[in-house]
Design a protein around this motif. Structure first.
Motif, short mmCIF file in Angstrom:
data_model
loop_
_atom_site.label_atom_id
_atom_site.label_comp_id
_atom_site.label_asym_id
_atom_site.label_seq_id
_atom_site.Cartn_x
_atom_site.Cartn_y
_atom_site.Cartn_z
N PHE A 120 0.85 -1.19 0.00
CA PHE A 120 0.00 0.00 0.00
C PHE A 120 0.88 1.23 0.00
O PHE A 120 1.93 1.26 0.65
N VAL A 121 0.46 2.22 -0.74
CA VAL A 121 1.20 3.47 -0.77
C VAL A 121 0.24 4.61 -0.47
O VAL A 121 -0.97 4.47 -0.59
N GLY A 122 0.79 5.73 -0.11
CA GLY A 122 -0.01 6.90 0.19
C GLY A 122 -0.07 7.85 -0.99
O GLY A 122 0.50 7.59 -2.05
N LEU A 123 -0.78 8.94 -0.77
CA LEU A 123 -0.84 10.01 -1.75
C LEU A 123 -0.13 11.22 -1.16
O LEU A 123 -0.36 11.57 0.00
N ARG A 124 0.76 11.82 -1.94
CA ARG A 124 1.47 13.01 -1.47
C ARG A 124 0.49 14.17 -1.35
O ARG A 124 -0.32 14.41 -2.24
N THR B 132 -4.78 19.15 0.53
CA THR B 132 -5.57 18.18 -0.23
C THR B 132 -5.81 16.89 0.54
O THR B 132 -6.15 15.87 -0.06
N CYS B 133 -5.66 16.92 1.85
CA CYS B 133 -5.84 15.69 2.64
C CYS B 133 -7.26 15.14 2.50
O CYS B 133 -7.45 13.93 2.45
N TYR B 134 -8.26 16.00 2.41
CA TYR B 134 -9.66 15.57 2.23
C TYR B 134 -9.79 14.79 0.92
O TYR B 134 -10.45 13.75 0.86
N MET B 135 -9.15 15.27 -0.15
CA MET B 135 -9.20 14.62 -1.45
C MET B 135 -8.44 13.29 -1.39
O MET B 135 -8.93 12.26 -1.89
N ASN B 136 -7.26 13.30 -0.78
CA ASN B 136 -6.46 12.09 -0.69
C ASN B 136 -7.20 10.99 0.08
O ASN B 136 -7.15 9.82 -0.30
N TRP C 237 -2.73 26.90 -7.79
CA TRP C 237 -2.12 26.96 -6.46
C TRP C 237 -3.18 27.26 -5.39
O TRP C 237 -3.18 26.66 -4.32
N ARG C 238 -4.06 28.18 -5.67
CA ARG C 238 -5.07 28.59 -4.68
C ARG C 238 -5.98 27.43 -4.29
O ARG C 238 -6.21 27.18 -3.11
N GLU C 239 -6.52 26.72 -5.27
CA GLU C 239 -7.45 25.63 -4.98
C GLU C 239 -6.76 24.47 -4.25
O GLU C 239 -7.36 23.83 -3.38
N VAL C 240 -5.51 24.20 -4.61
CA VAL C 240 -4.76 23.11 -3.98
C VAL C 240 -4.43 23.45 -2.53
O VAL C 240 -4.38 22.57 -1.67
N ASN C 241 -4.22 24.72 -2.23
CA ASN C 241 -3.84 25.14 -0.89
C ASN C 241 -5.01 25.61 -0.04
O ASN C 241 -4.82 26.07 1.08
N GLU C 242 -6.19 25.48 -0.56
CA GLU C 242 -7.39 25.90 0.17
C GLU C 242 -8.14 24.65 0.65
O GLU C 242 -8.46 23.77 -0.16
N GLN C 243 -8.36 24.57 1.96
CA GLN C 243 -9.09 23.42 2.49
C GLN C 243 -10.50 23.41 1.91
O GLN C 243 -11.16 24.44 1.87
N GLN C 244 -10.94 22.26 1.43
CA GLN C 244 -12.27 22.13 0.86
C GLN C 244 -13.02 21.03 1.57
O GLN C 244 -12.44 20.26 2.34
N ASP C 245 -14.28 20.94 1.30
CA ASP C 245 -15.13 19.95 1.92
C ASP C 245 -15.10 18.67 1.10
O ASP C 245 -15.21 18.71 -0.13
N VAL C 246 -14.98 17.51 1.76
CA VAL C 246 -14.89 16.24 1.05
C VAL C 246 -16.18 15.94 0.28
O VAL C 246 -16.13 15.34 -0.79
N GLN C 247 -17.32 16.37 0.80
CA GLN C 247 -18.58 16.14 0.08
C GLN C 247 -18.61 16.95 -1.22
O GLN C 247 -19.05 16.45 -2.25
N GLU C 248 -18.13 18.17 -1.17
CA GLU C 248 -18.05 18.98 -2.40
C GLU C 248 -17.09 18.34 -3.40
O GLU C 248 -17.35 18.33 -4.60
#
Length: 157
Positions: free
Chosen positions: A32-36, A41-45, A111-122
């Motif tokens: 098993f490997v992780g996602l960087r 982007t932890c919610y996405m990962n 850069w902005r979207e990647v560094n902005e916390q988002q909701d996992v449902q969205e």
């Protein structure tokens, strides 16, 4: 809990088998490997790792018609296939993590979207909508699973 412990204590063969299995997995190294994480982007990962571990979802993703002739980062279905392919192949290749840059590029994120916390449902809704596009519209007329074809999708097997 007490019942489970009692059963294991009264069944030494079972306890030994479980300990053996755990030791074997540790010795072999689970591939098993992780996602960087690109930023926030932890919610996405988390969502992507969970989806990848659902065999039926993985089969559906690999069954999507895509074309490896598209530029990297231009198609969400293709980038998801590539990502899932890499998650399956990176462990045996000795890699600890896989990047998601191609997928975030395909979403059109900067850069902005990647560094902005988002909701996992969205994120789930965005991913779902991206996968609902007809193949001809999203991928061109050519069909087949480009990631499963291998070499061009992940740089070789």
């Amino acid at each position: 809990l007490n019942l489970k412990v009692t059963i294991m204590l009264r069944t030494p063969g079972l306890a030994a088998a479980l300990l053996s299995a755990v030791a074997a997995v540790g010795a072999e190294g689970v591939p098993f490997v992780g996602l960087r994480n690109q930023g926030n982007t932890c919610y996405m990962n988390s969502m992507l790792q969970s989806l990848h571990h659902l065999p039926e979802f993985r089969r559906l993703i690999f069954g999507l018609h895509t074309s490896s002739h598209l530029p990297a980062g231009s198609s969400v279905p293709l980038e998801l296939q590539r990502l899932f392919y890499l998650l399956q192949r990176a462990g045996p290749a000795g890699l600890a993590a896989v990047g998601t840059e191609g997928l975030t590029d395909a979403f059109g994120w900067g850069w902005r979207e990647v560094n902005e916390q988002q909701d996992v449902q969205e994120f789930w809704h965005l991913l779902y909508e991206s996968l609902q596009q007809p193949p001809a519209e999203a991928e061109g007329a050519e069909g087949g699973c480009a990631a499963a074809e291998g070499e061009s999708a992940a740089g070789g097997r």
